[in-house]
Design a protein around this motif. Structure first.
Motif, PDB file in Angstrom:
ATOM      1  N   TYR A  11       0.906  -1.174  -0.088  1.00 15.87           N
ATOM      2  CA  TYR A  11       0.048  -0.068  -0.038  1.00 15.87           C
ATOM      3  C   TYR A  11       0.868   1.248  -0.033  1.00 15.87           C
ATOM      4  N   ASP A  48      -2.900  -3.069  -2.562  1.00 15.14           N
ATOM      5  CA  ASP A  48      -4.119  -2.963  -1.841  1.00 15.14           C
ATOM      6  C   ASP A  48      -4.712  -1.318  -2.177  1.00 15.14           C
ATOM      7  N   LEU A  73      -6.226  -4.973  -6.244  1.00 12.50           N
ATOM      8  CA  LEU A  73      -7.396  -4.877  -5.663  1.00 12.50           C
ATOM      9  C   LEU A  73      -8.119  -3.555  -6.125  1.00 12.50           C
ATOM     10  N   LYS A  75     -10.102  -1.592  -4.473  1.00  7.20           N
ATOM     11  CA  LYS A  75      -9.755  -0.247  -3.691  1.00  7.20           C
ATOM     12  C   LYS A  75      -9.093  -0.960  -2.563  1.00  7.20           C
ATOM     13  N   ASN A  76      -8.760  -0.068  -1.682  1.00  6.71           N
ATOM     14  CA  ASN A  76      -8.030  -0.313  -0.535  1.00  6.71           C
ATOM     15  C   ASN A  76      -9.247  -0.967   0.298  1.00  6.71           C
ATOM     16  N   SER A  77      -8.549  -2.163   0.701  1.00  3.68           N
ATOM     17  CA  SER A  77      -9.521  -3.319   1.617  1.00  3.68           C
ATOM     18  C   SER A  77      -8.667  -3.575   2.866  1.00  3.68           C
ATOM     19  N   ASN A  81      -7.050  -8.114   4.334  1.00  2.00           N
ATOM     20  CA  ASN A  81      -7.877  -8.814   3.471  1.00  2.00           C
ATOM     21  C   ASN A  81      -6.704  -8.784   2.125  1.00  2.00           C
ATOM     22  N   ALA A  82      -5.834  -7.770   2.046  1.00  2.00           N
ATOM     23  CA  ALA A  82      -4.974  -7.806   0.834  1.00  2.00           C
ATOM     24  C   ALA A  82      -4.224  -9.234   0.963  1.00  2.00           C
ATOM     25  N   ARG A 181     -15.639 -12.148   7.707  1.00  2.00           N
ATOM     26  CA  ARG A 181     -15.300 -10.986   7.378  1.00  2.00           C
ATOM     27  C   ARG A 181     -14.460 -10.128   8.195  1.00  2.00           C
ATOM     28  N   ARG A 305     -14.990  -9.920   0.569  1.00  2.00           N
ATOM     29  CA  ARG A 305     -13.999  -9.303   1.344  1.00  2.00           C
ATOM     30  C   ARG A 305     -13.090  -8.308   0.604  1.00  2.00           C
ATOM     31  N   TYR A 306     -12.949  -8.547  -0.777  1.00  2.00           N
ATOM     32  CA  TYR A 306     -12.146  -7.427  -1.579  1.00  2.00           C
ATOM     33  C   TYR A 306     -12.589  -8.080  -2.941  1.00  2.00           C
ATOM     34  N   ASN A 307     -12.188  -7.149  -3.845  1.00  2.00           N
ATOM     35  CA  ASN A 307     -12.647  -7.202  -5.226  1.00  2.00           C
ATOM     36  C   ASN A 307     -11.440  -7.259  -6.137  1.00  2.00           C
TER      37      ASN A 307
END
Length: 321
Positions: A11, A48, A73, A75-77, A81-82, A181, A305-307
């Protein structure tokens, strides 16, 4: 030959990536030459949702080196999660997966020792700091307090271990079945139960960039860990409530005795303080219970949890087929 994957959540790490990439490629090449890992070993950077040039740099490294892949990812998760995204993506391509932060404050030289432990039959190898001499007094004190608090809350956690670890493919596959989650990997991984051990190392100073874990995030992680893995706070509140009731009964007996003996004194202050104290305990209790209910609310929604926006690790599958 077993393939090694090194998962690196990132990040805003544009300043550190040049050094990080050089060091990790060197480690993989050395292990390949030593015959300890297969030639299909690789690094997986997980971006991330960085706001700087982190992803652009990862893409350049991917074009230049057969050892480098990237996962972006949408968005920042969050770090956990990353890291999870990287582990789950890597498990189909690696037999052992090492997770390490992009700043490389964790000593990369012990990766070889982790691999040796894997070869000996261990499924999980935890990287544990020998000491905290490089930390400030405040960070060292709060970090040690964090681990002691986790233990007091009956949470199985490895002392002085963050997220620097090796996991076997089958350990990651078991981890993938933990679908909560509210992630706290330091608490989840020991639940897997496979054969584990530790390797120790000295933590280094950060080479470039700034820490992504200020005190506020450390405090948030501690709260996340406690409320995700322990019901001890609720039991403590229950015991506190019982204790307050007991003191209230004793105070009532004393008040009745004072009334009978004629030693009644105006007690405005004591009454107000009692109201404030009990009111505070009630608010604290409601807030804590609300936190648990909020976590239940988040879990039952079962949102992703993430996309993933981009995953060039898929190219590896085509290369090997």
């Amino acid at each position: 030959m077993n393939r090694l994957c090194i998962v690196v959540p990132c990040y805003n790490e544009e300043e550190a990536l040049a050094y990080t990439n050089k060091e990790l490629i060197s480690i993989i090449q050395r292990l390949v030459e030593a015959g300890k890992v297969g030639r299909g070993s690789f690094i997986l950077y997980v971006d991330d949702g960085s706001r700087d040039k982190t992803w652009n740099i990862i893409e350049e490294y991917h074009k230049e080196s057969p050892f480098v892949y990237g996962l972006k990812l949408a968005k920042n998760s969050g770090h956990q999660n990353a890291l999870t995204a990287g582990l789950l993506a890597a498990k189909d391509y690696g037999d052992m997966i090492v997770s390490i932060d992009a700043d490389l404050q964790d000593d990369v030289s012990v990766i070889e020792e982790m691999v040796d432990k894997f070869i000996q039959g261990y499924d999980i190898v935890y990287g544990v700091r020998k000491k905290r001499d490089t930390d400030t007094f405040f960070k060292r004190t709060t970090a040690l307090g964090f681990y002691r608090l986790m233990r007091a809350m009956k949470i199985d956690i490895v002392y002085n271990h963050a997220d620097y670890r090796l996991m076997s493919k089958r350990a990651v596959e078991v981890f993938s079945r933990y679908e909560e989650r509210n992630l706290f990997l330091r608490g989840i991984i020991p639940l897997i139960g496979y054969r584990s051990t530790v390797v120790t190392y000295d933590r280094k100073l950060r080479i470039a960039g700034e820490s992504k874990y200020p005190f506020s995030k450390m405090l948030s992680m501690a709260f996340e860990g406690i409320t995700s893995f322990s019901i001890q706070p609720i039991l403590m509140i229950t015991n506190l409530g019982l204790l307050i009731v007991l003191f209230s009964i004793l105070a009532a007996i004393y008040g009745f005795y004072s009334y009978l003996s004629g030693r009644v004194v105006a007690g405005w202050t004591s009454i107000i303080l009692s109201i404030w104290f009990i009111g505070g305990v009630q608010l604290l209790s409601v807030g804590l219970i609300g936190t648990y209910i909020g976590k239940i609310y988040i879990e039952v929604k079962q949102r992703p949890r993430y996309n993933v926006e981009t995953n060039n690790l898929l190219e590896k599958q085509h290369e090997e087929s």
